[in-house]
Scaffold this active site. Structure first.
Site, PDB file in Angstrom:
ATOM      1  N   SER A   1      55.487  46.306 -33.583  1.00 32.62           N
ATOM      2  CA  SER A   1      55.675  45.301 -32.539  1.00 32.62           C
ATOM      3  C   SER A   1      54.345  44.625 -32.182  1.00 32.62           C
ATOM      4  O   SER A   1      53.276  45.183 -32.379  1.00 32.62           O
ATOM      5  CB  SER A   1      56.248  45.948 -31.277  1.00 32.62           C
ATOM      6  OG  SER A   1      57.460  46.602 -31.550  1.00 32.62           O
TER       7      SER A   1
HETATM    8  N1  SAH Z   1      57.406  51.573 -32.051  1.00 27.31           N
HETATM    9  C1  SAH Z   1      57.260  51.006 -33.377  1.00 27.31           C
HETATM   10  C2  SAH Z   1      58.196  49.833 -33.561  1.00 27.31           C
HETATM   11  C3  SAH Z   1      58.770  49.829 -34.946  1.00 27.31           C
HETATM   12  S1  SAH Z   1      60.128  48.760 -35.212  1.00 27.31           S
HETATM   13  C4  SAH Z   1      55.816  50.640 -33.647  1.00 27.31           C
HETATM   14  O1  SAH Z   1      55.001  50.646 -32.721  1.00 27.31           O
HETATM   15  O2  SAH Z   1      55.464  50.396 -34.790  1.00 27.31           O
HETATM   16  C5  SAH Z   1      61.525  49.760 -34.789  1.00 27.31           C
HETATM   17  C6  SAH Z   1      61.709  51.062 -35.541  1.00 27.31           C
HETATM   18  O3  SAH Z   1      62.944  51.633 -35.075  1.00 27.31           O
HETATM   19  C7  SAH Z   1      61.844  50.941 -37.045  1.00 27.31           C
HETATM   20  O4  SAH Z   1      60.924  51.796 -37.658  1.00 27.31           O
HETATM   21  C8  SAH Z   1      63.295  51.389 -37.331  1.00 27.31           C
HETATM   22  O5  SAH Z   1      63.444  52.079 -38.558  1.00 27.31           O
HETATM   23  C9  SAH Z   1      63.565  52.304 -36.151  1.00 27.31           C
HETATM   24  N2  SAH Z   1      64.969  52.481 -35.802  1.00 27.31           N
HETATM   25  C10 SAH Z   1      65.982  51.574 -35.812  1.00 27.31           C
HETATM   26  N3  SAH Z   1      67.140  52.141 -35.424  1.00 27.31           N
HETATM   27  C11 SAH Z   1      66.863  53.449 -35.134  1.00 27.31           C
HETATM   28  C12 SAH Z   1      67.645  54.557 -34.695  1.00 27.31           C
HETATM   29  N4  SAH Z   1      68.959  54.465 -34.454  1.00 27.31           N
HETATM   30  N5  SAH Z   1      67.019  55.740 -34.510  1.00 27.31           N
HETATM   31  C13 SAH Z   1      65.693  55.883 -34.741  1.00 27.31           C
HETATM   32  N6  SAH Z   1      64.903  54.871 -35.183  1.00 27.31           N
HETATM   33  C14 SAH Z   1      65.472  53.669 -35.374  1.00 27.31           C
END
Ligand code: SAH
Length: 220
Positions: free
Chosen positions: A67
């Site tokens: 993000s």
């Molecule tokens: N907090 C992260 C944001 C990554 S984007 C950062 O700082 O980099 C969102 C992430 O959520 C992705 O890696 C995706 O694979 C994960 N995600 C999506 N749906 C999910 C679920 N149901 N349970 C766990 N992770 C999930």
């Protein structure tokens, strides 16, 4: 890649820019201090190194993104954590948001659904010394009942609607921060004011990768 005085300079500048934004400027000094401290460039592929301290999102592999710094700072500010609180994060991704929460000294449980990212980030966070209490490969829609209830829950993927399981795993007095919507999301805050009552506040529009169900063990 190393962390140098030049990177520190770029982080200081980024933190200042976050305080000077027109929309949702960041004012929580503890959050800003975490932004100044954590080497975001190490969370990205080295080809993005020069841009790591601009306020933009980047691909982190497996079709996912880290993000934007402002989004991370804003969600963290909305979460209003204090030291020692039990926090559940859904969507570990690159681990940058996790590192921010670890820097704020919370007891962090973080869940990622993609095995490839989960393994990579687990190794990386221990290498740079920002170590959550527990990292889990799983489906965040279910939360993590084994450690519930939580003081805070943070969702970092776009949820089509608020997962009931997550509301159920909040302490009374606890708070859930979650972007809700398909395509674009509205940043939404739920406070549990009694066992059966929640209050809800909505903030601006953000763009997240979708929150998907089930664990994915292969990306191709
Ligand atoms: N907090 C992260 C944001 C990554 S984007 C950062 O700082 O980099 C969102 C992430 O959520 C992705 O890696 C995706 O694979 C994960 N995600 C999506 N749906 C999910 C679920 N149901 N349970 C766990 N992770 C999930």
């Amino acid at each position: 890649m190393k962390d140098t005085a030049r990177h520190q300079g770029m982080r200081n500048l980024l933190a200042r820019q976050l305080t000077e934004r027109e929309q949702y400027p960041i004012s929580d000094e503890k959050v800003l201090q975490a932004i100044r401290t954590i080497p975001r460039h190490l969370f990205l592929d080295s080809i993005f190194e020069e841009k790591a301290y601009q306020d933009i999102a980047f691909p982190i592999g497996a079709g996912q993104t880290i993000s934007r710094p402002h989004t991370v700072a804003f969600q963290t500010e909305l979460l209003q954590v204090s030291e020692g609180q039990k926090v559940l994060e859904i969507g570990t991704g690159s681990g940058y948001q996790s590192a921010v929460l670890v820097a704020l000294r919370v007891e962090l449980y973080t869940i990622e659904r993609q095995q490839e990212l989960f393994k990579k980030t687990q190794l990386f966070l221990s290498r740079i010394g920002y170590i959550p209490k527990k990292m889990l490969l799983g489906d965040g829609y279910k939360g993590y009942p084994a450690q519930a209830p939580y003081d805070r829950i943070l969702v970092t993927a776009g949820a089509p609607e608020v997962p009931k399981e997550l509301l159920a795993q909040l302490k009374v007095g606890g708070r859930l921060v979650i972007p809700i919507g398909k395509g674009e999301q509205i940043m939404t805050v739920f406070d549990r004011i009694s066992p059966i009552e929640f209050s809800k506040q909505e903030y601006g529009t953000f763009g997240f990768v979708p929150m998907l169900e089930n664990v994915q063990t292969r990306t191709r």
